[in-house]
Scaffold this motif. Structure first.
Motif, short mmCIF file in Angstrom:
data_model
loop_
_atom_site.label_atom_id
_atom_site.label_comp_id
_atom_site.label_asym_id
_atom_site.label_seq_id
_atom_site.Cartn_x
_atom_site.Cartn_y
_atom_site.Cartn_z
N VAL A 67 0.84 -1.20 0.00
CA VAL A 67 0.00 0.00 0.00
C VAL A 67 0.88 1.25 0.00
N LEU A 68 1.85 1.28 0.89
CA LEU A 68 2.77 2.42 0.96
C LEU A 68 3.50 2.62 -0.36
N ASN A 69 3.99 1.53 -0.92
CA ASN A 69 4.73 1.63 -2.19
C ASN A 69 3.85 2.10 -3.34
N ALA A 70 2.57 1.74 -3.29
CA ALA A 70 1.64 2.19 -4.33
C ALA A 70 1.50 3.71 -4.29
N PHE A 71 1.39 4.27 -3.09
CA PHE A 71 1.30 5.73 -2.96
C PHE A 71 2.63 6.39 -3.34
N ARG A 72 3.72 5.76 -2.98
CA ARG A 72 5.03 6.30 -3.38
C ARG A 72 5.18 6.33 -4.89
N GLU A 73 4.64 5.33 -5.56
CA GLU A 73 4.73 5.27 -7.01
C GLU A 73 3.94 6.43 -7.65
N VAL A 74 2.78 6.73 -7.08
CA VAL A 74 2.01 7.88 -7.58
C VAL A 74 2.80 9.17 -7.37
N ARG A 75 3.44 9.28 -6.22
CA ARG A 75 4.26 10.47 -5.94
C ARG A 75 5.38 10.61 -6.96
N ILE A 76 6.04 9.51 -7.28
CA ILE A 76 7.13 9.53 -8.26
C ILE A 76 6.62 9.98 -9.63
N HIS A 80 -2.08 19.29 -11.87
CA HIS A 80 -2.37 17.94 -12.35
C HIS A 80 -3.65 17.45 -11.70
N ALA A 81 -4.34 16.55 -12.39
CA ALA A 81 -5.60 16.00 -11.87
C ALA A 81 -5.56 14.48 -11.90
N LEU A 82 -5.98 13.87 -10.79
CA LEU A 82 -6.08 12.42 -10.68
C LEU A 82 -7.55 12.04 -10.48
N LEU A 83 -7.98 10.98 -11.13
CA LEU A 83 -9.37 10.55 -11.03
C LEU A 83 -9.45 9.17 -10.38
N VAL A 84 -10.27 9.07 -9.34
CA VAL A 84 -10.48 7.81 -8.64
C VAL A 84 -11.61 7.06 -9.34
N VAL A 85 -11.33 5.83 -9.76
CA VAL A 85 -12.30 5.03 -10.50
C VAL A 85 -12.70 3.81 -9.67
N PRO A 86 -13.98 3.68 -9.29
CA PRO A 86 -14.42 2.48 -8.56
C PRO A 86 -14.40 1.29 -9.50
N PHE A 87 -13.60 0.31 -9.18
CA PHE A 87 -13.40 -0.83 -10.09
C PHE A 87 -14.71 -1.56 -10.37
N GLY A 88 -15.03 -1.69 -11.67
CA GLY A 88 -16.20 -2.44 -12.08
C GLY A 88 -17.52 -1.72 -11.94
N VAL A 140 -12.29 12.63 -17.83
CA VAL A 140 -10.99 13.14 -18.31
C VAL A 140 -11.19 14.44 -19.07
N ASP A 141 -12.19 14.48 -19.92
CA ASP A 141 -12.49 15.70 -20.67
C ASP A 141 -12.87 16.84 -19.73
N ALA A 142 -13.57 16.50 -18.64
CA ALA A 142 -14.04 17.52 -17.70
C ALA A 142 -12.89 18.23 -16.99
N VAL A 143 -11.85 17.50 -16.62
CA VAL A 143 -10.71 18.13 -15.94
C VAL A 143 -9.70 18.69 -16.93
N GLY A 144 -9.79 18.25 -18.18
CA GLY A 144 -8.87 18.74 -19.19
C GLY A 144 -7.73 17.77 -19.44
N LYS A 145 -7.57 17.37 -20.69
CA LYS A 145 -6.55 16.37 -21.01
C LYS A 145 -5.14 16.86 -20.71
N GLU A 146 -4.93 18.17 -20.78
CA GLU A 146 -3.59 18.70 -20.52
C GLU A 146 -3.23 18.61 -19.04
N LYS A 147 -4.22 18.52 -18.15
CA LYS A 147 -3.96 18.42 -16.71
C LYS A 147 -4.18 17.01 -16.17
N PHE A 148 -4.82 16.17 -16.95
CA PHE A 148 -5.08 14.79 -16.51
C PHE A 148 -3.76 14.04 -16.31
N ALA A 149 -3.57 13.50 -15.08
CA ALA A 149 -2.32 12.83 -14.75
C ALA A 149 -2.47 11.32 -14.59
N GLY A 150 -3.71 10.81 -14.48
CA GLY A 150 -3.87 9.37 -14.37
C GLY A 150 -5.12 8.95 -13.64
#
Length: 261
Positions: free
Chosen positions: A69-78, A227-235, A246-256
């Motif tokens: 879990v910690l490494n997953a957040f670190r990866e987003v930070r990187i 930058h903008a990150l979007l949380v997607v509920p799986f399934g 993605v279009d709503a936040v803007g593709k140029e700012k969309f980070a993942g």
């Protein structure tokens, strides 16, 4: 003096000037770095949470048992740092679907940046409809973001609260408001974001917004972020809903996308 000696002397003087200029730049950089570290070190120390309390609140910390879990957040930070090439940034976090809060991810992302002793983080609760920020602060909340945006007599320092995580501060939403969209679209909100970003040179700011599907607030807040990150509920959402977000936040700012199980 012959021409060759004159050229050599001129070159030598140019080299000396360049060396002095470089030395001045290094000294200035060293002084700024020292001041920055002293400022961070001298931040008022809140009552920090114990490891048991961090586990209970589901907040990441160095040494936690769930290393994945910690490494997953670190990866987003990187990934964010590699995109921005700077420590000083504003990141918007919003959920693609209604009824799926993003505060867990938002706060932990801010906490991950605050793990670095040379950085500070600020979690800004911009969700007046579904806020649980009370559990992230260590004292009573008397005023919040809505208070600051509606009352010009409220100073910024009165809405910034300590969390139980070192170097991580919180601005609560301050309660529900039917006019949140208008307040977020105001000059005062623009000035607020600029000020909290510039106050510390290595400050990472998270704007936790309502769902993209729920309201227009996330779309408005997107203009203040780097930058903008979007949380997607799986399934629980289809591809068209994700693409629309993605279009709503803007593709140029969309980070993942961040998939939430």
């Amino acid at each position: 003096m012959d021409t060759r000696k004159e050229k050599n002397l001129t070159q030598l003087m140019d080299d000396v000037d360049a060396l002095v200029e470089a030395s001045d730049h290094l000294v200035k950089s060293a002084v700024m770095e020292h001041r920055k570290r002293e400022k961070i070190k001298n931040m008022e120390m809140p009552q920090l949470w114990t490891q048991d309390e961090l586990y209970e609140k589901k907040i990441v910390f160095t040494g936690m048992r769930q290393r994945d879990v910690l490494n997953a957040f670190r990866e987003v930070r990187i990934k964010l740092l590699s995109r921005h090439h700077s420590d000083n940034m504003v990141v918007l976090v919003s959920s693609v679907a209604m009824g799926v809060p993003s505060s867990y991810f938002s706060f932990n992302l801010a906490a991950t940046f605050a793990l670095d002793q040379h950085k500070t983080a600020l979690f800004v609760d911009c969700n007046p409809y579904n806020s649980d920020v009370d559990k992230y602060v260590t004292c009573d909340i008397t005023a919040g973001l809505s208070s600051y945006l509606t009352d010009y007599t409220v100073p910024l320092k009165n809405i910034i609260y300590p969390s139980g995580v070192e170097r991580l501060r919180v601005i609560p939403s301050g309660g529900a408001s039917e006019s949140a969209a208008e307040f977020f679209n105001s000059k005062r909100m623009e000035v607020l974001v600029a000020e909290i970003k510039s106050r510390y040179p290595d400050r990472f700011i998270v704007l936790d917004a309502p769902s993209i599907q729920q309201s227009t607030e996330a779309r408005i807040l997107a203009k203040y972020c780097d930058h903008a990150l979007l949380v997607v509920p799986f399934g629980k959402v289809v591809a068209d809903e994700v693409l629309s977000a993605v279009d709503a936040v803007g593709k140029e700012k969309f980070a993942g996308l961040v998939f939430n199980h």
